[in-house]
Structure formats: C-alpha cells, structure tokens
Write a protein that holds these residues in place. Structure first.
Motif, PDB file in Angstrom:
ATOM      1  N   ARG A  38       0.822  -1.218   0.000  1.00  0.00           N
ATOM      2  CA  ARG A  38       0.000   0.000   0.000  1.00  0.00           C
ATOM      3  C   ARG A  38       0.854   1.266   0.000  1.00  0.00           C
ATOM      4  O   ARG A  38       0.566   2.215  -0.724  1.00  0.00           O
TER       5      ARG A  38
ATOM      6  N   THR B 283       0.705   4.025  -2.916  1.00  0.00           N
ATOM      7  CA  THR B 283       0.318   5.387  -2.562  1.00  0.00           C
ATOM      8  C   THR B 283       1.397   6.385  -2.984  1.00  0.00           C
ATOM      9  O   THR B 283       1.081   7.454  -3.511  1.00  0.00           O
TER      10      THR B 283
ATOM     11  N   LEU C 228       1.084   6.934  -6.698  1.00  0.00           N
ATOM     12  CA  LEU C 228      -0.071   7.775  -7.000  1.00  0.00           C
ATOM     13  C   LEU C 228       0.208   9.239  -6.651  1.00  0.00           C
ATOM     14  O   LEU C 228      -0.115  10.145  -7.436  1.00  0.00           O
ATOM     15  N   MET C 229       0.815   9.467  -5.489  1.00  0.00           N
ATOM     16  CA  MET C 229       1.145  10.838  -5.091  1.00  0.00           C
ATOM     17  C   MET C 229       2.163  11.457  -6.044  1.00  0.00           C
ATOM     18  O   MET C 229       2.037  12.628  -6.415  1.00  0.00           O
TER      19      MET C 229
ATOM     20  N   ASP D 181       0.491  12.534  -9.152  1.00  0.00           N
ATOM     21  CA  ASP D 181      -0.289  13.749  -8.893  1.00  0.00           C
ATOM     22  C   ASP D 181       0.611  14.976  -8.823  1.00  0.00           C
ATOM     23  O   ASP D 181       0.284  16.024  -9.389  1.00  0.00           O
TER      24      ASP D 181
ATOM     25  N   TRP E 145     -12.242  14.334  -4.472  1.00  0.00           N
ATOM     26  CA  TRP E 145     -10.952  13.869  -3.949  1.00  0.00           C
ATOM     27  C   TRP E 145     -11.073  13.430  -2.505  1.00  0.00           C
ATOM     28  O   TRP E 145     -11.723  14.079  -1.697  1.00  0.00           O
TER      29      TRP E 145
ATOM     30  N   GLN F 148      -8.327  11.921   0.562  1.00  0.00           N
ATOM     31  CA  GLN F 148      -6.921  11.662   0.879  1.00  0.00           C
ATOM     32  C   GLN F 148      -6.636  10.180   0.739  1.00  0.00           C
ATOM     33  O   GLN F 148      -7.452   9.335   1.126  1.00  0.00           O
ATOM     34  N   TYR F 149      -5.471   9.862   0.208  1.00  0.00           N
ATOM     35  CA  TYR F 149      -5.103   8.459   0.033  1.00  0.00           C
ATOM     36  C   TYR F 149      -5.131   7.704   1.358  1.00  0.00           C
ATOM     37  O   TYR F 149      -5.514   6.544   1.397  1.00  0.00           O
ATOM     38  N   SER F 150      -4.767   8.360   2.444  1.00  0.00           N
ATOM     39  CA  SER F 150      -4.750   7.692   3.745  1.00  0.00           C
ATOM     40  C   SER F 150      -6.152   7.301   4.214  1.00  0.00           C
ATOM     41  O   SER F 150      -6.300   6.451   5.090  1.00  0.00           O
TER      42      SER F 150
ATOM     43  N   LEU G  24      -8.475   6.128   2.062  1.00  0.00           N
ATOM     44  CA  LEU G  24      -9.009   5.121   1.152  1.00  0.00           C
ATOM     45  C   LEU G  24      -8.745   3.725   1.701  1.00  0.00           C
ATOM     46  O   LEU G  24      -7.708   3.481   2.322  1.00  0.00           O
TER      47      LEU G  24
ATOM     48  N   ILE H 291      -7.441   1.864  -2.976  1.00  0.00           N
ATOM     49  CA  ILE H 291      -6.068   2.126  -3.427  1.00  0.00           C
ATOM     50  C   ILE H 291      -5.734   1.214  -4.594  1.00  0.00           C
ATOM     51  O   ILE H 291      -5.175   1.654  -5.614  1.00  0.00           O
TER      52      ILE H 291
ATOM     53  N   GLU I 291      -7.547   2.414  -7.750  1.00  0.00           N
ATOM     54  CA  GLU I 291      -6.919   3.641  -8.275  1.00  0.00           C
ATOM     55  C   GLU I 291      -5.581   3.317  -8.920  1.00  0.00           C
ATOM     56  O   GLU I 291      -5.249   3.813  -9.995  1.00  0.00           O
TER      57      GLU I 291
END
Length: 81
Positions: free
Chosen positions: A5, A9, A12-13, A16, A41, A43-45, A47, A52, A55
């Motif tokens: 994870r 993440t 993904l960040m 972005d 949107w 926050q990934y944290s 999800l 995750i 995405e």
C-alpha cells in the motif's frame, strides 16, 4: 512486481505531483483547485486498500520513470525493494 500500500500510494502521489507541476507551467490551476476544494478527492490515507488497488490499477499504465523516481524520493527507498 508486488507492491504494498505504501509503495502504491507513493506512486499515486508522485503522479499527482508531476501533474500539478505540469499544470502550473501552463497556468492551469484546475487540478489543484479541485483537490483543495475536495471536489471528487479523498486523501489516500482515508481510502481502503481496495480503493487504493482500484486507483492504482486504473492509473498504473501512466507511470513512467519520472513517477518512479519521485515516488522513491518520497518513500526514501526503492520501490519493490
């Protein structure tokens, strides 16, 4: 490559961040405005691992060497290592 994870993440960040930088160069602020406004949107944290994974799967074909390089800087370690 089996990524956890944290690595997904970071990728993904990184993607972005690169998209934001590219937008700033052409004075396109729509991406950052939608993020700051929370328009679509989360926050990934916040999800779930399933979210995750979805995405990540949806966007992984767009990851290039720049995305991996930045993600490794964000993590402070190599991806998958």
């Amino acid at each position: 490559m089996n990524l956890n994870r944290e690595e997904k993440t970071a990728l993904l960040m990184a993607q972005d961040i690169i998209s934001l930088k590219e937008g700033f160069l052409v004075e396109n602020y729509s991406f950052i405005c939608s993020i700051l406004d929370g328009d679509g949107w989360t926050q990934y944290s916040r999800l779930s691992i399933q979210q995750i994974n979805y995405e990540f799967k949806d966007r992984k074909d767009d990851f290039d060497s720049n995305v991996f390089s930045l993600a490794e800087k964000l993590l402070g370690k190599k991806i998958g290592g």
